[in-house]
Design a protein around this motif. Structure first.
Motif, short mmCIF file in Angstrom:
data_model
loop_
_atom_site.label_atom_id
_atom_site.label_comp_id
_atom_site.label_asym_id
_atom_site.label_seq_id
_atom_site.Cartn_x
_atom_site.Cartn_y
_atom_site.Cartn_z
N THR A 6 0.68 -3.68 10.02
CA THR A 6 -0.30 -2.62 10.25
C THR A 6 -0.50 -2.42 11.75
OG1 THR A 6 -2.21 -4.11 10.32
CG2 THR A 6 -1.51 -3.32 8.14
N LYS A 31 -8.71 -1.71 6.19
CA LYS A 31 -7.76 -2.63 5.59
C LYS A 31 -6.74 -1.87 4.74
CE LYS A 31 -9.71 -6.38 7.16
NZ LYS A 31 -9.05 -7.25 8.13
N ARG A 32 -5.45 -2.13 5.03
CA ARG A 32 -4.40 -1.54 4.21
C ARG A 32 -3.14 -2.38 4.35
NH1 ARG A 32 -0.61 1.62 6.99
NH2 ARG A 32 -1.09 2.12 9.16
N GLN A 33 -2.25 -2.21 3.40
CA GLN A 33 -0.99 -2.94 3.42
C GLN A 33 0.06 -2.13 4.18
OE1 GLN A 33 -0.32 -6.05 2.12
NE2 GLN A 33 -2.54 -6.17 1.78
N ALA A 34 0.83 -2.83 4.99
CA ALA A 34 1.92 -2.17 5.70
C ALA A 34 3.14 -2.08 4.80
CB ALA A 34 2.27 -2.93 6.97
N ASP A 67 3.31 -0.04 11.38
CA ASP A 67 3.53 0.94 10.30
C ASP A 67 2.80 2.23 10.67
OD1 ASP A 67 4.10 2.21 7.95
OD2 ASP A 67 2.62 1.11 6.75
N THR A 68 3.42 3.01 11.51
CA THR A 68 2.85 4.28 11.97
C THR A 68 3.96 5.28 12.24
OG1 THR A 68 1.46 5.32 13.67
CG2 THR A 68 2.88 3.51 14.38
N LYS A 100 -9.93 1.32 13.51
CA LYS A 100 -8.94 0.87 12.53
C LYS A 100 -9.02 -0.62 12.24
CE LYS A 100 -5.52 4.51 13.33
NZ LYS A 100 -4.13 4.83 13.69
#
Length: 460
Positions: free
Chosen positions: A67, A58-61, A306-307, A54
């Motif tokens: 993240t 790349k991603r936005q929370a 963010d999970t 992970k």
């Protein structure tokens, strides 16, 4: 007065880190390991699949969170600090090379302890008035054990607030000033009589930087640590591996001294370190000071991830302890022992011993790079512990006190830069031990919940 405080602290410290504490820390680690069927070993490969995999994702929370990778970087920011550099040096000086072995043992059990802490923190977290996810030991005690255990959550939070000023701030700033002073004095850029004034200036600069990051909220903290932690870890590891390779002929002797010193420290230290328990005590206490497994603080950062899967985030806890202690702390120990620098066993030592290991191999020029690495390590720890302290005081008094606390916390950097912190190191070690007690009680009582969450997880 200071002598009286020292005597009181030494007495409490001796009890906190005495036989009962060792039994509790190792005992809870073993209990969790057995109840999860040693998940930290069974799923070791899977751990790296779901964590390192992970890092490049790349991603936005979503709002109010960070993240999963930012969460582990924030947690690592709190753990990868002076515990890895000054703490390891101190453990070797007081406990002998064998202390490194007991560090490893505490980490192998600590991986499961940290997994459980992170899992429970995400499972029992809640949203605050600002819409941020908040969690950690105080929340899994409150929401997992019920109202009759509320006092335990309050106790953890009070100890957390008291601890952050020493462990998370003043001692870290002291490491920064020591590293920079050493580098500048080596090159005669500043004169010794200017050091106190220069340290005051550094303290003010650090205060401003810490305030800017913390007052930016959880998003800014995550963004800073996401960039700082990988850079500092890579820089330090490159320097350390170079020392080890240049002294490769000593590696067999060093590992022999670690294993022999774990059970017979007097044979390795010339009789200065006489008992196995001294070596074990220093190794375990410094291991926990470094990776915080059993302390519960790292789970506060993970609670903001963010999970929706507590177990998946829990594997970041295993990765965190492995990276912090098995890799980085071991590198520090090998730098000190492979470089064959003189070690005054039985006498307190800190970052200067690690720096000496680097300079004896590379020369004084490397003090600039070690200063940069030490500054990054210490600054990241200040940021991580700033978040921990904020969440602890928020639990006690609500989010309205967050900003005033952050400002006071930032100002402590000036104190850390200008005052002798010999006694404060010992007090910080004592408070660390005291924080372990309420957290271990909670982990013991909630171990069944961890097992249930593992059984329900569709990926395991």
């Amino acid at each position: 007065m200071l002598d009286i405080i020292k005597q009181i602290n030494d007495s409490i410290n001796g009890f906190v880190w005495g036989v009962p504490a060792m039994i509790c820390i190792i005992g809870v680690g073993l209990l969790l390991s057995f109840r999860t069927r040693f998940l930290q070993f069974r799923k070791f490969g899977y751990t790296f699949k779901v964590t390192i995999g992970k890092i490049f994702h790349k991603r936005q929370a979503s709002d109010g969170s960070i993240t999963p990778f930012q969460a582990v970087c924030t947690a690592l920011a709190g753990t990868v600090g002076t515990g890895n550099i000054a703490g390891v040096a101190g453990a070797i000086a007081i406990g002998g090379p064998g202390a490194v072995f007991w560090m490893w043992m505490s980490a192998l059990l600590g991986m499961c302890t940290k997994f459980s802490e992170v899992t429970l923190a995400v499972h029992f977290r809640e949203k605050n008035k600002e819409g941020d996810w908040v969690g950690g030991p105080m929340y899994y005690i409150k929401n997992g054990l019920g109202r009759k255990w509320q006092w335990l959550a309050v106790l953890f939070s009070v100890l957390g607030v008291l601890t952050v000023f020493g462990t998370g701030n003043a001692t870290q700033v002291n490491t920064i000033t020591t590293a920079i002073d050493s580098a500048l004095l080596n090159y005669q850029i500043i004169k010794p009589d200017f050091v106190p004034t220069f340290n005051l200036i550094l303290g003010i600069i650090i205060t401003i930087l810490v305030a800017l990051v913390l007052l930016g909220g959880i998003k800014r903290i995550g963004q800073v640590t996401e960039r700082l932690v990988p850079f500092m870890a890579l820089l330090y590891l490159i320097l350390a591996i170079g020392v080890i390779l240049l002294n490769a002929n000593r590696i067999p002797t060093v590992f022999a001294s670690i294993f022999q010193g774990a059970f017979s420290p007097s044979a390795v230290t010339g009789g200065v370190i006489g008992t196995m328990f001294t070596s074990m005590k220093k190794g375990v206490s410094r291991g926990i000071f470094s990776n915080e497994a059993g302390l519960g603080t790292g789970s506060i950062a993970h609670a903001a991830a963010d999970t929706s899967d507590p177990i998946q985030q829990g594997f970041f806890g295993i990765f965190e302890v492995f990276t912090d202690t098995i890799i980085i702390c071991t590198m520090t120990a090998l730098v000190i022992l492979c470089s064959n620098i003189p070690i005054a066993y039985g006498v307190d030592a800190g970052a200067e011993l690690t720096i000496q290991g680097f300079t004896s191999t590379y020369g004084n020029w490397v003090s600039i790079f070690t200063a940069v690495a030490l500054c990054c390590f210490a600054f990241s720890t200040i940021i991580g512990w700033g978040l921990y302290g904020t969440r602890c005081i928020e639990f006690l008094f609500g989010s309205k006190v967050n900003r005033p606390f952050m400002l006071v916390y930032s100002l402590v950097a000036i104190l850390g830069a200008t005052v002798d912190l010999g006694l404060l190191w010992s007090i910080a070690d004592t408070f660390n031990g005291l924080m372990v007690i309420p957290n271990l009680i909670a982990l013991f009582l909630l171990s069944g919940t961890v097992v249930q969450l593992i059984k329900k997880n569709k990926f395991l």
